[in-house]
Design a protein around this motif. Structure first.
Motif, PDB file in Angstrom:
ATOM      1  N   SER A 168      40.701  33.631  -5.954  1.00  0.00           N
ATOM      2  CA  SER A 168      41.982  33.900  -6.605  1.00  0.00           C
ATOM      3  C   SER A 168      42.595  32.612  -7.145  1.00  0.00           C
ATOM      4  N   ARG A 169      42.504  31.534  -6.372  1.00  0.00           N
ATOM      5  CA  ARG A 169      43.047  30.244  -6.818  1.00  0.00           C
ATOM      6  C   ARG A 169      42.317  29.749  -8.062  1.00  0.00           C
ATOM      7  N   LEU A 170      40.989  29.917  -8.079  1.00  0.00           N
ATOM      8  CA  LEU A 170      40.217  29.514  -9.261  1.00  0.00           C
ATOM      9  C   LEU A 170      40.635  30.312 -10.485  1.00  0.00           C
ATOM     10  N   GLU A 171      40.724  31.631 -10.337  1.00  0.00           N
ATOM     11  CA  GLU A 171      41.076  32.488 -11.475  1.00  0.00           C
ATOM     12  C   GLU A 171      42.477  32.186 -11.970  1.00  0.00           C
TER      13      GLU A 171
ATOM     14  N   VAL B   9      30.916  23.100  -8.591  1.00  0.00           N
ATOM     15  CA  VAL B   9      30.873  23.632  -9.952  1.00  0.00           C
ATOM     16  C   VAL B   9      32.186  23.260 -10.629  1.00  0.00           C
ATOM     17  N   ALA B  10      32.090  22.560 -11.757  1.00  0.00           N
ATOM     18  CA  ALA B  10      33.274  22.173 -12.514  1.00  0.00           C
ATOM     19  C   ALA B  10      33.693  23.317 -13.420  1.00  0.00           C
ATOM     20  N   LEU B  11      34.980  23.597 -13.452  1.00  0.00           N
ATOM     21  CA  LEU B  11      35.537  24.629 -14.329  1.00  0.00           C
ATOM     22  C   LEU B  11      36.348  23.933 -15.407  1.00  0.00           C
TER      23      LEU B  11
ATOM     24  N   ALA C 288      31.006  29.274 -15.874  1.00  0.00           N
ATOM     25  CA  ALA C 288      31.243  28.347 -14.767  1.00  0.00           C
ATOM     26  C   ALA C 288      31.952  29.060 -13.618  1.00  0.00           C
ATOM     27  N   LEU C 289      32.890  29.964 -13.927  1.00  0.00           N
ATOM     28  CA  LEU C 289      33.583  30.721 -12.887  1.00  0.00           C
ATOM     29  C   LEU C 289      32.602  31.606 -12.126  1.00  0.00           C
ATOM     30  N   ASP C 290      31.683  32.243 -12.832  1.00  0.00           N
ATOM     31  CA  ASP C 290      30.650  33.048 -12.172  1.00  0.00           C
ATOM     32  C   ASP C 290      29.782  32.179 -11.262  1.00  0.00           C
TER      33      ASP C 290
ATOM     34  N   VAL D 287      37.537  22.055  -9.736  1.00  0.00           N
ATOM     35  CA  VAL D 287      36.142  21.967  -9.311  1.00  0.00           C
ATOM     36  C   VAL D 287      36.032  22.725  -7.997  1.00  0.00           C
ATOM     37  N   ALA D 288      35.152  23.735  -7.952  1.00  0.00           N
ATOM     38  CA  ALA D 288      34.900  24.469  -6.720  1.00  0.00           C
ATOM     39  C   ALA D 288      33.876  23.694  -5.894  1.00  0.00           C
ATOM     40  N   VAL D 289      34.131  23.547  -4.593  1.00  0.00           N
ATOM     41  CA  VAL D 289      33.190  22.859  -3.700  1.00  0.00           C
ATOM     42  C   VAL D 289      32.914  23.740  -2.494  1.00  0.00           C
ATOM     43  N   ASP D 290      31.679  23.634  -1.979  1.00  0.00           N
ATOM     44  CA  ASP D 290      31.363  24.424  -0.797  1.00  0.00           C
ATOM     45  C   ASP D 290      31.658  23.664   0.494  1.00  0.00           C
TER      46      ASP D 290
END
Length: 129
Positions: free
Chosen positions: A120-123, A84-86, A97-99, A62-65
């Motif tokens: 990079s960590r998300l990808e 945003v949950a991936l 979701a990645l976008d 999960v990306a957080v700001d």
């Protein structure tokens, strides 16, 4: 096996709620991991990635700001300004979701080095699922 209750909430609503084996959070003083029985903590989150191992053993991102996290021995509550949950099995949904995660993170952070490492960590996390 002991589990943690993880709840990730934004002003728009819940992102995730469920039992997890472990969670890694982007604290303002660096990433930190939480397992069942963790000592109580209340801290700020910085722009980054929350990574957790779900009950069935899959790793989720999960990306957080930014936001706050409260940890106790059996529960982790994340209050994020944006997230945003991936998650999911559908490749096209994960790409979308990645976008969305990249857009969220770009709004939150002006430091291009930090942004590059988070993206990079998300990808990498998505590829290794």
């Amino acid at each position: 096996m002991e589990m943690l209750q993880l709840d990730i909430i934004t002003p728009e609503g819940g992102i995730f709620s469920g039992k997890v084996k472990s969670v890694v959070l982007p604290g303002v003083e660096g990433e930190f991991g939480v397992l069942p029985g963790h000592t109580d903590v209340l801290t700020l989150l910085q722009t980054g990635v929350i990574e957790f191992e779900s009950e069935n053993g899959t790793r989720e991102l999960v990306a957080v700001d930014s936001g706050y996290v409260k940890v106790d021995n059996a529960k982790v509550d994340v209050l994020a300004n944006g997230a945003v949950a991936l998650m999911g099995d559908n490749d096209s949904a994960i790409v979308a979701a990645l976008d969305n995660a990249k857009k969220l993170l770009e709004k939150a952070k002006s430091d291009s080095f930090v942004m590059g490492s988070v993206i990079s960590r998300l990808e990498t996390g998505i590829k290794n699922r």
